[in-house]
Design an enzyme around this catalytic site. Structure first.
Site, PDB file in Angstrom:
ATOM      1  N   CYS A   1       0.868  -1.158   0.000  1.00  0.00           N
ATOM      2  CA  CYS A   1       0.000   0.000   0.000  1.00  0.00           C
ATOM      3  C   CYS A   1       0.913   1.219   0.000  1.00  0.00           C
ATOM      4  O   CYS A   1       2.127   1.080   0.106  1.00  0.00           O
ATOM      5  CB  CYS A   1      -0.904  -0.023   1.227  1.00  0.00           C
TER       6      CYS A   1
ATOM      7  N   CYS B   1      -4.278  -1.023  -2.209  1.00  0.00           N
ATOM      8  CA  CYS B   1      -4.850   0.315  -2.398  1.00  0.00           C
ATOM      9  C   CYS B   1      -4.585   0.758  -3.828  1.00  0.00           C
ATOM     10  O   CYS B   1      -3.621   0.330  -4.448  1.00  0.00           O
ATOM     11  CB  CYS B   1      -4.302   1.308  -1.383  1.00  0.00           C
TER      12      CYS B   1
ATOM     13  N   CYS C   1       6.543  -0.399  -9.398  1.00  0.00           N
ATOM     14  CA  CYS C   1       7.085  -1.190  -8.295  1.00  0.00           C
ATOM     15  C   CYS C   1       8.532  -1.575  -8.585  1.00  0.00           C
ATOM     16  O   CYS C   1       8.934  -1.647  -9.737  1.00  0.00           O
ATOM     17  CB  CYS C   1       6.274  -2.469  -8.094  1.00  0.00           C
TER      18      CYS C   1
END
Length: 164
Positions: free
Chosen positions: A11, A87, A95
């Site tokens: 998140c 989220c 990422c």
């Protein structure tokens, strides 16, 4: 894939949803799963309401802390089998490259930390997030992962986030 599965819940702040997911999976998934959580911009603190919700449900909270996702992208970090965003903002971010190329899924959950209202409304938001995560994690731990091929496994972990 067989054996113990490492799961990283992501998140943005790593203060509520991903923390609860880590605790729930470590509670429900032993000994087949080891859960971790992190944030792209970790706040450095866990929301007290998340801890209260977990404790109220009988889920252990020892060792929970807010941490940056960089911790899991370095040499010596546990290799993840699954990376699950919980989220919307973390799902849209770039990422890190995870060692081992884990399977990914998005399980969006409304942010209980964003609720502005009475203490009862805030508690309800944390309870709702807990229930949603708990249901999805129960589905994950019930999958026959040892007998599934990677295509079926990827499909199922993504379906959990869409349909539950």
């Amino acid at each position: 894939m067989q054996g113990r599965y490492n799961v990283l819940f992501l998140c943005t702040g790593n203060s509520a949803r991903s923390i609860m997911a880590e605790a729930i999976l470590n509670h429900k998934g032993k000994p087949n799963f080891a859960a971790f959580s992190a944030g792209s911009h970790a706040t450095g603190r866990v929301r007290v309401e998340a801890i209260q919700q977990l404790k109220g449900a009988g889920v252990p909270t020892a060792g929970l802390r807010s941490k940056n996702w960089d911790e899991f992208a370095i040499a010596g970090a546990p290799q993840m089998d699954f990376v699950i965003t919980v989220c919307d903002s973390a799902a849209k971010e770039v990422c890190p490259i995870w060692p081992g190329h884990p399977m990914t899924a998005h399980w969006g959950v409304a942010d209980p930390a964003s609720v502005v209202g009475t203490p009862e409304e805030t508690a309800r938001a944390f309870r709702d997030a807990y229930v949603t995560l708990g249901r999805r994690i129960s589905l994950l731990v019930s999958l026959p992962l040892g007998s599934m091929d990677s295509v079926a496994m990827q499909k199922e972990i993504r379906r959990i986030g869409r349909e539950s």
